[in-house]
Scaffold this active site. Structure first.
Site, short mmCIF file in Angstrom:
data_model
loop_
_atom_site.label_atom_id
_atom_site.label_comp_id
_atom_site.label_asym_id
_atom_site.label_seq_id
_atom_site.Cartn_x
_atom_site.Cartn_y
_atom_site.Cartn_z
N GLU A 180 0.84 -1.20 0.00
CA GLU A 180 0.00 0.00 0.00
C GLU A 180 0.88 1.25 0.00
O GLU A 180 0.44 2.33 0.36
CB GLU A 180 -0.96 0.00 1.18
CG GLU A 180 -0.34 -0.13 2.55
CD GLU A 180 -1.38 -0.13 3.66
OE1 GLU A 180 -2.00 0.94 3.86
OE2 GLU A 180 -1.58 -1.17 4.29
N CYS A 234 -3.47 -3.63 4.52
CA CYS A 234 -2.50 -4.59 5.03
C CYS A 234 -2.85 -6.04 4.70
O CYS A 234 -2.10 -6.95 5.03
CB CYS A 234 -2.37 -4.45 6.55
SG CYS A 234 -1.92 -2.79 7.08
N SER A 253 -10.45 1.86 14.29
CA SER A 253 -9.75 0.79 13.59
C SER A 253 -9.47 -0.38 14.53
O SER A 253 -9.60 -1.55 14.15
CB SER A 253 -8.44 1.33 13.01
OG SER A 253 -7.85 0.38 12.15
N HIS A 265 -1.82 -9.98 12.16
CA HIS A 265 -1.37 -8.71 11.59
C HIS A 265 -1.06 -7.78 12.77
O HIS A 265 -1.84 -7.67 13.71
CB HIS A 265 -2.46 -8.11 10.71
CG HIS A 265 -2.23 -6.66 10.39
ND1 HIS A 265 -1.05 -6.22 9.82
CD2 HIS A 265 -3.01 -5.56 10.60
CE1 HIS A 265 -1.12 -4.90 9.69
NE2 HIS A 265 -2.29 -4.48 10.15
N LYS A 314 -4.14 -7.81 22.99
CA LYS A 314 -5.57 -7.64 23.28
C LYS A 314 -6.42 -8.56 22.40
O LYS A 314 -7.40 -9.16 22.87
CB LYS A 314 -5.97 -6.19 23.05
CG LYS A 314 -5.41 -5.20 24.07
CD LYS A 314 -5.86 -3.78 23.76
CE LYS A 314 -5.34 -2.80 24.79
NZ LYS A 314 -5.73 -1.39 24.48
N ASN A 354 5.47 -1.11 12.44
CA ASN A 354 4.44 -1.55 11.50
C ASN A 354 5.00 -1.64 10.09
O ASN A 354 5.68 -0.72 9.62
CB ASN A 354 3.26 -0.56 11.54
CG ASN A 354 2.02 -1.12 10.87
OD1 ASN A 354 2.03 -2.20 10.31
ND2 ASN A 354 0.93 -0.36 10.96
N SER A 405 -7.35 -2.58 6.66
CA SER A 405 -8.32 -1.51 6.90
C SER A 405 -9.10 -1.20 5.64
O SER A 405 -8.61 -1.36 4.52
CB SER A 405 -7.59 -0.25 7.39
OG SER A 405 -7.02 -0.48 8.66
#
Length: 781
Positions: A87, A119, A209, A241, A250, A285, A318
């Site tokens: 991207e 992604c 997000s 990811h 989380k 990232n 996303s």
């Protein structure tokens, strides 16, 4: 099993590699610049560093470096499809993969497509490739994912930037991972993250997000679970990811809850994911690449054999598309990994200060069609050299020994034109006159192993004649020497990403040039870092020294390959092990015996080029192995400790051993400090001889206090060691440490609680490896 099911072809990942840039920013530096607490990043995000691209490094160069490593032992004529996911595209029309096709010399019969869906598109590429491979099992597909995560200076997303690339060679009957056919999908048109064509930075609604990330995880998982019939407990490990590691933690807790697995202990839950996060914590990232960097991190760092283990994969892009799928690790997978290459990529990065980071970030490529020469910074084997008439011009920085296998020649068959000067009458002939010439078997392959070391006690003080204890460990440098028909010396130093050839006269000239710079260091004109221009020159200097001392000439060429399990510049004696293994391998190959004392003397002179004034301890351990007590010229052997020991790599220090020695020298002007170190070393020696865990623990703790006192233990490492001590263990740096930055090289941890050590390592983003002593010193096979 029915006949149709029996005919199903297994497809998946045959080889894989990753690449990231040679520069990184510690988030503690960013926190300081933004006047916030670093724990907001370290704890709140689970992130400690982020890779930063310099001018000349982009998605193309990162992709080319990753792919070059992945296809090293692949017949590229079998690659019939190249799918490039990104991207961060550099062109609205031309696929990024076409650049890779040219840079790597792939066959003309090749389908090339660039894919985009935030992604997620790396996973889309894999899924598109699988039906092709089932129908064409003799072919291969090269999948690349390469991205630069960029949000803008001072924005809320700045701390979750990064960059990286992965390359996967997909095939039938893969050697690393078989991908299973069931998958769960979920898609929805949302605006949680986007980058319009006119913007250089992305826009993100972070909270929204993160919420979508969890929602789509549940949807895709449940669909996958229904279609596959598999439950949570059918999966041994999980890769996600990774925008930031804390979100993954989380998400995994959320997946446990969705599957009524809340009773799973924190320790087991951490085991599911922590190894997959180790590289990401240091890279940041990388968008499309991040899920597969997680897979590489898991394969490289898992302590147990993963053969037969099922891994669950969650891919999220996303905008949004999510997919859940799985794969099973294959027998012998570890032989196909690039573990040392990956570790060295991360450990050898230059750590930027804030001003350097901002200069890199604000650099802009011309967009008006003008000509722009791109400044030269450290990259891999490829760089963006210029922009001219709206065209991006790339160049190969190193083609030696890096050509893909074409099914026609082997990697060691190098065209003689790579060093054309060898065939001219000139200095190389004068250099070889009146030399001893040995006769070798042209098919001979000589391998020499030299162990690394850990200093148990006596760092720095040993330079001033105080005692030291050191132990050889089961990590090695391996030097391999083989015959080459062209009269030159070929260096294949893959761990340093260096491949080159030198004429014999050039080797002689390099040796003399380095010696002259060392003499200037002795006079005070140079710092020790100016003596060796690049780390690979150490091995070249060692060969030049040996050739001069033994007065030999090689009537043909040789290839010297050096591979290492030891991190460079982290206090494990990698330079000493490299020197002695290379020298011994050449002397064995030439059938010119050399005594251990002679070898030690030559190696000591070579190591001085790296460290300034070597104590010789590292060399003694590499040569003899075992555990040694050394004071001055007196060396005594000791029994190897049987205590549970762990090697914790905090990262390559910003400062060299020579710089640390120079910085702490004023502390040793007082004899008291040296005496304090000597007392601790003798106490540890007594503890080892008595095999007393309690006394050993106290000695290590006292040693750590002294090292902290002289300023070579960074604050973050002190915090880590303090938590080890609070858990009942003991820890200390093993080596010179650091006088700047947050990395201190290797830390030795002695603890009876393996789980606590692993948990602390995960918390701090450190790699933890159980180690044992190595009774053997340098040896040939």
């Amino acid at each position: 099993m029915g006949a149709d099911e029996a005919r199903v072809v297994k497809v998946g990942i045959d080889t894989l590699a990753m690449y990231t840039t040679s520069y990184a920013l510690e988030l503690a530096i960013l926190a300081q610049a933004r006047s916030i607490e670093k724990d907001k990043y370290h704890i709140g995000l689970g992130q400690f560093m982020m890779s930063v691209p310099p001018p000349g490094e982009d998605i193309i160069t990162m992709a080319a470096n990753a792919a070059q490593q992945a296809i090293r032992n692949i017949n590229v004529n079998e690659i019939e499809m190249l799918l490039f996911a990104t991207e961060s595209s550099v062109d609205h029309s031309k696929a990024a993969g076409t650049y890779i096709h040219g840079l790597l010399g792939l066959p003309s019969r090749c389908r090339i497509v660039e894919l985009k869906q935030a992604c997620y598109s790396g996973t889309a590429a894999i899924q598109l490739a699988m039906p092709f491979l089932r129908e064409n099992p003799s072919k291969k597909v090269l999948v690349i994912a390469s991205d630069i995560a960029r949000y803008g200076l001072g924005t809320s997303g700045e701390s979750s930037q990064g960059c990286g690339a992965i390359a996967l060679v997909l095939s039938a009957n893969p050697r690393i991972l078989v991908l299973e056919s069931e998958y769960g999908l979920a898609a929805e048109n949302v605006m949680d993250f986007w980058r319009p064509n006119y913007s250089h930075e992305a826009f993100v609604d972070g909270k929204y997000s993160s919420k979508l990330y969890l929602t789509m995880l549940e949807k895709s998982w449940k669909q996958y679970q229904t279609l596959s019939g598999r439950n949570f407990t059918d999966h041994a490990y999980f890769c996600y990811h990774t925008p930031v590691p804390r979100l993954v933690e989380k998400a995994h807790q959320y997946l446990l809850k969705v599957n009524d697995q809340e009773q799973v202990s924190d320790e087991i839950a951490a085991k599911h994911i922590q190894d997959s996060l180790r590289y990401g914590r240091k890279i940041g990232n990388s968008y499309t690449a991040s899920l597969y960097i997680g897979l590489i991190s898991l394969l490289d760092n898992a302590e147990e054999d993963l053969t037969g283990k099922r891994i669950g994969f969650y891919s999220y892009g996303s905008g949004c598309v999510a997919e859940y799928f799985s794969g099973v690790v294959q027998p012998g997978y570890h032989h196909m990994l690039n573990k040392t290459y990956h570790a060295n990529l991360l450990e050898r990065r230059h750590l930027l200060d804030y001003a350097e980071y901002e200069r890199f970030f604000t650099f802009r490529y011309l967009e008006d069609g003008g000509e722009q020469e791109i400044p030269v910074y450290k990259t891999g084997n490829f760089r963006l050299a210029k922009i001219q008439k709206h065209k991006r011009i790339y160049e190969k920085l190193n083609t030696m020994l890096s050509q893909p296998y074409l099914g026609l020649v082997t990697e060691t068959q190098v065209p003689s034109s790579c060093c054309p000067s060898e065939h001219r009458e000139g200095p190389s002939h004068r250099f070889q006159r009146n030399k001893k010439t040995a006769v070798q078997n042209n098919s001979a392959i000589i391998k020499v192993f030299a162990p690394g070391k850990l200093i148990l006690s006596g760092e720095h003080a040993v330079v001033y004649g105080k005692p030291a204890l050191a132990m050889a460990v089961n990590r090695y440098v391996t030097a391999t020497v083989t015959h080459e028909s062209v009269p030159q010396v070929l260096f294949d130093l893959s761990d340093l990403a260096h491949h080159s050839c030198l004429s014999f006269s050039a080797l002689h000239d390099l040796k003399d040039r380095i010696k002259r710079k060392y003499y200037r260091f002795i006079r005070g004109d140079y710092s020790i870092r100016q003596v060796l221009h690049k780390p690979f020159e150490l091995a070249q200097f060692a060969i030049g020294m040996l050739a001069e001392s033994l007065n030999f000439a090689i009537p043909h060429g040789v290839k010297i390959q050096v591979q290492s399990d030891l991190p460079i510049g982290c206090g494990m004696g990698s330079s000493a092990a490299t020197i002695v293994s290379v020298m011994q391998a050449i002397s064995h190959y030439m059938q010119l015996p050399i005594s251990q004392e002679k070898l030690y003397s030559l190696a000591l002179e070579a190591e001085n080029m790296q460290h300034g004034h070597s104590s010789g301890l590292d060399l003694r351990v590499a040569l003899q192995g075992g555990c040694l007590y050394m004071q001055g010229e007196n060396i005594e052997t000791r029994s190897i400790p049987t205590l549970p020991m762990y090697l914790v790599n905090t990262g390559t220090p910003r400062t060299t051993t020579g710089q640390c020695v120079e910085k702490v020298a004023p502390h040793f002007k007082s004899s008291q400090l040296g005496d304090d170190f000597a007392v601790v070393t003798k106490a540890m020696d007594n503890a080892l001889q008595q095999q007393s865990w309690r006394s050993m623990r106290e000695a290590i703790r006292h040693n750590h206090q002294l090292l902290t006192k002289i300023g070579v233990v960074p604050g973050r490492v002190q915090t880590f060691i303090s938590q080890v001590e609070s858990s009942g263990g003991a820890a200390k740096i093993c080596g010179a440490g650091a006088v700047a930055g947050e990395q201190a090289g290797v830390v030795l941890v002695v603890s009876e609680d393996k789980n606590v050590v692993n948990l602390l390592g995960s918390r701090f983003g450190y790699n933890v490896i159980p180690i044992s002593g190595e009774p053997r010193g340098m040896h040939a096979v």
